[in-house]
Design an enzyme around this catalytic site. Structure first.
Site, PDB file in Angstrom:
ATOM      1  N   CYS A   1     -14.104   6.984   1.659  1.00 22.25           N
ATOM      2  CA  CYS A   1     -14.379   6.121   0.764  1.00 22.25           C
ATOM      3  C   CYS A   1     -15.872   5.424   0.534  1.00 22.25           C
ATOM      4  CB  CYS A   1     -13.374   4.997   1.090  1.00 22.25           C
ATOM      5  SG  CYS A   1     -11.613   5.461   1.114  1.00 22.25           S
TER       6      CYS A   1
ATOM      7  N   HIS B   1     -15.214  -2.200  -1.918  1.00 27.21           N
ATOM      8  CA  HIS B   1     -14.296  -1.127  -2.176  1.00 27.21           C
ATOM      9  C   HIS B   1     -12.866  -1.766  -2.123  1.00 27.21           C
ATOM     10  CE1 HIS B   1     -11.880   2.037  -1.083  1.00 27.21           C
ATOM     11  NE2 HIS B   1     -11.760   1.994  -0.143  1.00 27.21           N
TER      12      HIS B   1
ATOM     13  N   ASN C   1      -6.170   1.798  -4.583  1.00 30.16           N
ATOM     14  CA  ASN C   1      -7.328   2.103  -3.571  1.00 30.16           C
ATOM     15  C   ASN C   1      -7.683   3.758  -4.334  1.00 30.16           C
ATOM     16  OD1 ASN C   1      -8.983   3.283  -1.783  1.00 30.16           O
ATOM     17  ND2 ASN C   1      -7.991   2.427  -0.125  1.00 30.16           N
TER      18      ASN C   1
HETATM   19  N1  ACO Z   1       7.252  -1.508   1.635  1.00 30.29           N
HETATM   20  C1  ACO Z   1       8.085  -2.232   2.555  1.00 30.29           C
HETATM   21  N2  ACO Z   1       7.787  -2.288   3.865  1.00 30.29           N
HETATM   22  C2  ACO Z   1       6.700  -1.616   4.284  1.00 30.29           C
HETATM   23  C3  ACO Z   1       5.811  -0.874   3.295  1.00 30.29           C
HETATM   24  C4  ACO Z   1       6.197  -0.729   2.084  1.00 30.29           C
HETATM   25  N3  ACO Z   1       5.518   0.030   1.132  1.00 30.29           N
HETATM   26  N4  ACO Z   1       4.977  -0.387   4.450  1.00 30.29           N
HETATM   27  C5  ACO Z   1       5.139  -0.721   5.642  1.00 30.29           C
HETATM   28  N5  ACO Z   1       6.447  -1.639   5.588  1.00 30.29           N
HETATM   29  C6  ACO Z   1       6.815  -2.182   6.547  1.00 30.29           C
HETATM   30  C7  ACO Z   1       6.797  -1.676   8.079  1.00 30.29           C
HETATM   31  O1  ACO Z   1       7.595  -0.710   8.323  1.00 30.29           O
HETATM   32  C8  ACO Z   1       6.494  -2.863   9.030  1.00 30.29           C
HETATM   33  O2  ACO Z   1       8.033  -3.001   9.314  1.00 30.29           O
HETATM   34  P1  ACO Z   1       8.660  -3.334  10.507  1.00 30.29           P
HETATM   35  O3  ACO Z   1       8.080  -4.821  10.955  1.00 30.29           O
HETATM   36  O4  ACO Z   1      10.057  -3.601  10.278  1.00 30.29           O
HETATM   37  O5  ACO Z   1       8.159  -2.499  11.607  1.00 30.29           O
HETATM   38  C9  ACO Z   1       6.228  -3.865   8.145  1.00 30.29           C
HETATM   39  O6  ACO Z   1       6.260  -3.498   6.623  1.00 30.29           O
HETATM   40  C10 ACO Z   1       4.902  -4.502   8.481  1.00 30.29           C
HETATM   41  O7  ACO Z   1       4.014  -3.154   8.702  1.00 30.29           O
HETATM   42  P2  ACO Z   1       2.556  -3.297   9.057  1.00 30.29           P
HETATM   43  O8  ACO Z   1       1.885  -2.025   8.926  1.00 30.29           O
HETATM   44  O9  ACO Z   1       2.188  -4.102  10.172  1.00 30.29           O
HETATM   45  O10 ACO Z   1       2.066  -4.238   7.503  1.00 30.29           O
HETATM   46  P3  ACO Z   1       0.785  -4.705   7.559  1.00 30.29           P
HETATM   47  O11 ACO Z   1       0.612  -6.210   7.059  1.00 30.29           O
HETATM   48  O12 ACO Z   1      -0.169  -4.288   8.518  1.00 30.29           O
HETATM   49  O13 ACO Z   1       0.188  -4.196   6.009  1.00 30.29           O
HETATM   50  C11 ACO Z   1      -1.328  -2.226   5.143  1.00 30.29           C
HETATM   51  C12 ACO Z   1      -0.138  -2.574   5.909  1.00 30.29           C
HETATM   52  C13 ACO Z   1      -1.186  -2.811   3.721  1.00 30.29           C
HETATM   53  C14 ACO Z   1      -1.538  -0.931   5.215  1.00 30.29           C
HETATM   54  C15 ACO Z   1      -2.427  -2.896   5.874  1.00 30.29           C
HETATM   55  O14 ACO Z   1      -2.233  -2.893   7.283  1.00 30.29           O
HETATM   56  C16 ACO Z   1      -3.768  -2.680   5.379  1.00 30.29           C
HETATM   57  O15 ACO Z   1      -4.099  -2.799   4.079  1.00 30.29           O
HETATM   58  N6  ACO Z   1      -4.541  -1.900   6.111  1.00 30.29           N
HETATM   59  C17 ACO Z   1      -5.757  -1.281   5.604  1.00 30.29           C
HETATM   60  C18 ACO Z   1      -5.653  -0.016   4.912  1.00 30.29           C
HETATM   61  C19 ACO Z   1      -6.922   0.421   4.205  1.00 30.29           C
HETATM   62  O16 ACO Z   1      -7.571  -0.245   3.558  1.00 30.29           O
HETATM   63  N7  ACO Z   1      -6.886   1.663   4.076  1.00 30.29           N
HETATM   64  C20 ACO Z   1      -7.757   2.351   3.342  1.00 30.29           C
HETATM   65  C21 ACO Z   1      -9.169   2.121   3.845  1.00 30.29           C
HETATM   66  S1  ACO Z   1     -10.112   3.273   3.824  1.00 30.29           S
HETATM   67  C22 ACO Z   1      -9.551   4.221   2.518  1.00 30.29           C
HETATM   68  O17 ACO Z   1      -9.773   3.581   1.341  1.00 30.29           O
HETATM   69  C23 ACO Z   1      -9.065   5.505   2.560  1.00 30.29           C
END
Ligand code: ACO
Length: 334
Positions: A108, A243, A273
């Site tokens: 990215c 980003h 993204n």
């Molecule tokens: N819909 C509903 N529930 C979901 C989804 C979804 N799409 N995805 C995950 N969940 C659930 C999980 O299973 C979990 O359930 P549980 O509590 O019963 O186990 C709950 O939601 C919480 O999951 P987390 O992973 O803890 O959620 P979080 O608040 O961390 O959000 C996210 C996840 C959005 C991916 C966040 O961590 C994030 O944005 N991280 C950065 C990711 C990123 O920026 N990646 C790319 C950067 S580099 C690039 O661009 C390639």
């Protein structure tokens, strides 16, 4: 170097969170509140190459140049239509360019890394005009059975032409090994002479919360270092473009650096993204909104797999062509 022209290309198909609700155990509310994403573009008839070519042609037209004026084309993509040739080579003929072509892979952060390479070529006198094309088709890398990642990504391409000038005030790049945080294995054919490894599946694998923490700390650190080198504070920049990975990452960095929300445009709600295409596509939207004016200072920051990250400060000196001012795109602010 300075930016002479900018272009963008998007697939026609928008896929909303409501559509994803039909496919996955997810909700519009979860996706909006956790990420800020409302919809994303997904390729249908388009290819990564066709998007790249479209964005490149627009950037050249905006710069008032043709492919024959280019001395180098740099492509950035997580996965082009082919593993080889490079995306830069694939678009060369369509642009009628006759120059070296290469892809640069920094996930990215690819666009910021490419700006640094372009600046090195221009500063050394090896090139006068360089085209950077960041074109992504992450819908083809995403594991569509993994609701934790597939809701995040979209497709699109951004391109800039850069030439001689005093536009780049400072740049900082960084990398640290961290495969387990964010990776996609390569698609590979089984070989009869090699023991098979893994389960043969591929797709984006991510430790979301660790990536989140890395993104916030590296972006804040890179922006501060780049601003310091340019003799200013990040909060003094007219525009801070991050980003577009997650609205909560953008807001955390904004709060950490004390940036006015009105200085931090976002388009993640419409595009999701789009990896290395994200920053040039946001710059394109800002340019087309008519808000970006000559003399403004831009701070750009990106982060991604590697883990890589980078930021730069740019002085914008390109007037917005009059005909673009009626084409304002919807921007949100952090
Ligand atoms: N819909 C509903 N529930 C979901 C989804 C979804 N799409 N995805 C995950 N969940 C659930 C999980 O299973 C979990 O359930 P549980 O509590 O019963 O186990 C709950 O939601 C919480 O999951 P987390 O992973 O803890 O959620 P979080 O608040 O961390 O959000 C996210 C996840 C959005 C991916 C966040 O961590 C994030 O944005 N991280 C950065 C990711 C990123 O920026 N990646 C790319 C950067 S580099 C690039 O661009 C390639």
């Amino acid at each position: 170097m300075k930016i002479l022209g900018i272009g963008r290309a998007l697939p026609a198909q928008a896929v909303t969170n409501a559509q994803l609700e039909q496919l996955l155990d997810t909700t519009d509310e979860w996706i909006r509140t956790r990420t800020g994403i409302h919809e994303r573009r997904i390729m249908q008839d388009e290819t990564v190459t066709s998007l790249a070519l479209d964005a490149a042609r627009k950037a050249l037209a905006d710069a008032g140049l043709t492919g024959r004026d280019l001395d180098l084309i740099i492509g950035t993509t997580a996965l082009g239509d082919d593993l080889f040739p490079s995306i830069a080579c694939l678009v060369q003929q369509g642009l009628e360019a006759d120059c070296p072509c290469v892809d640069l892979h920094a996930a990215c952060t690819g666009f910021i890394y490419a700006l640094d390479t372009a600046d090195a070529y221009i500063s050394s006198g090896k090139a006068k005009n360089v085209l950077i094309i960041s074109a992504e088709g992450l819908s083809r890398v995403t594991d569509w059975s993994d609701r934790g990642t597939c809701v995040l990504f979209g497709d699109g391409a951004g391109a800039v032409v850069v030439g001689q000038g005093e536009g780049l005030l400072s740049i900082r790049l960084a990398a640290q090994t961290g495969r387990e945080l964010l990776y996609s294995a390569s698609p590979a054919q089984p070989c009869p002479y090699t023991p098979s490894e893994g389960d043969g599946s591929w797709g984006i694998r991510m430790q979301g919360q660790d990536v989140f923490r890395f993104a916030v700390s590296s972006s804040a650190k890179d922006l501060q270092a780049a601003a310091e080198e340019a003799g200013m504070q990040v909060a003094q920049a007219d525009w801070v473009l991050l980003h577009q990975a997650n609205m909560r990452i953008i807001q955390s960095v904004r709060q950490r650096l004390g940036v006015d929300p009105a200085r931090m445009p976002t388009n993640i709600h419409r595009l999701g993204n789009t990896s290395s295409a994200s920053v040039p596509m946001l710059l394109y939207d800002l340019y087309h909104s008519g808000l970006l004016q000559p003399g403004h200072t831009l701070a750009l920051s990106a982060f991604g797999a590697g883990m890589t990250s980078g930021a730069c400060l740019i002085r914008w000196d390109k007037p917005v062509p009059h005909e673009l001012r009626d084409h304002a795109e919807t921007l949100f602010f952090a």
